[in-house]
Design an enzyme around this catalytic site. Structure first.
Site, short mmCIF file in Angstrom:
data_model
loop_
_atom_site.label_atom_id
_atom_site.label_comp_id
_atom_site.label_asym_id
_atom_site.label_seq_id
_atom_site.Cartn_x
_atom_site.Cartn_y
_atom_site.Cartn_z
N ASN A 12 6.85 28.60 -11.77
CA ASN A 12 7.15 27.17 -11.55
C ASN A 12 7.04 26.78 -10.07
O ASN A 12 7.75 25.90 -9.60
CB ASN A 12 8.53 26.77 -12.11
CG ASN A 12 8.75 25.27 -12.24
OD1 ASN A 12 9.88 24.79 -12.10
ND2 ASN A 12 7.72 24.50 -12.49
N ARG A 15 1.23 26.40 -10.76
CA ARG A 15 0.47 25.67 -11.78
C ARG A 15 1.26 24.56 -12.46
O ARG A 15 0.77 23.43 -12.56
CB ARG A 15 -0.07 26.65 -12.83
CG ARG A 15 -1.08 27.62 -12.27
CD ARG A 15 -1.31 28.78 -13.21
NE ARG A 15 -0.12 29.61 -13.36
CZ ARG A 15 0.01 30.60 -14.21
NH1 ARG A 15 -0.99 30.87 -15.05
NH2 ARG A 15 1.11 31.31 -14.26
P1 4NP Z 1 2.90 30.07 -11.10
O1 4NP Z 1 2.50 31.25 -10.08
O2 4NP Z 1 3.29 30.72 -12.40
O3 4NP Z 1 1.64 29.26 -11.24
O4 4NP Z 1 4.03 29.32 -10.45
C1 4NP Z 1 3.39 32.30 -9.76
C2 4NP Z 1 4.16 32.22 -8.63
C3 4NP Z 1 5.01 33.26 -8.30
C4 4NP Z 1 5.07 34.38 -9.11
C5 4NP Z 1 4.30 34.45 -10.25
C6 4NP Z 1 3.45 33.41 -10.58
N1 4NP Z 1 5.92 35.45 -8.77
O5 4NP Z 1 5.94 36.47 -9.49
O6 4NP Z 1 6.63 35.38 -7.76
#
Ligand code: 4NP
Length: 158
Positions: A12, A15
């Site tokens: 969060n 994307r």
């Molecule tokens: P999102 O990307 O799912 O698009 O927000 C990510 C941001 C951080 C992490 C994983 C996905 N993380 O593991 O910290």
């Protein structure tokens, strides 16, 4: 009638807040939120490079703060849109028996893009490519809302 929409990704911070910010600008006033299936970044603003890429196109993500998806979200949101199959499987696992929220992939709304998920820019570094796909899909989503198609067949079982 405006059906509340929730965008879901993993952290969060990339994307799903980008999708939320784009949607907020395209459909002002429509109830919308975003959440992550993971809780590592709860309370944080969107990832810096994601904010910069969005800002360059006129989407302000700065007011958004990360939160984790909770089972109560199934009571609040009619349409829950996942960024990839991992997110989709996780929310499907949490969906209470009898709950009627429709779970879909955001990319279902951009079939011409030929993608079955939004790749995670946190790992790929491709924040612009991510936004390209998200903007296309959110446009498609808005079109389907205009046409009353948002409660179409649940694609999550494909
Ligand atoms: P999102 O990307 O799912 O698009 O927000 C990510 C941001 C951080 C992490 C994983 C996905 N993380 O593991 O910290």
């Amino acid at each position: 009638m405006s059906q509340p929409i929730l965008f879901v990704c993993l952290g969060n911070i990339c994307r799903s807040p980008a999708a939320e910010g784009v949607f907020r600008q395209m459909r002002p006033g429509h109830p919308v939120d975003s959440a992550g299936t993971g809780g590592w970044h709860v309370g944080e603003p969107p990832h810096g490079p994601m904010q910069v890429a969005a800002e360059a196109r006129g989407y302000d993500l700065s007011p958004l703060r990360a939160r984790q998806f909770v089972v109560a979200d199934f009571d609040r949101f009619d349409l829950i849109l996942a960024m990839d199959d991992q997110n989709l499987a996780e929310i499907k696992r949490l969906q209470p028996v009898g709950n009627t929220s429709v779970l879909r992939r955001l990319t279902d709304y951009a079939p011409e893009a030929g993608r079955d998920h939004v790749p995670d820019p946190y790992y790929s570094g491709d924040f612009d490519g991510t936004l390209d796909l998200i903007v296309r899909a959110v446009r498609g989503l808005c079109q389907s809302l205009d046409e009353g198609l948002d409660q179409g067949p649940d694609q999550s079982l494909r």
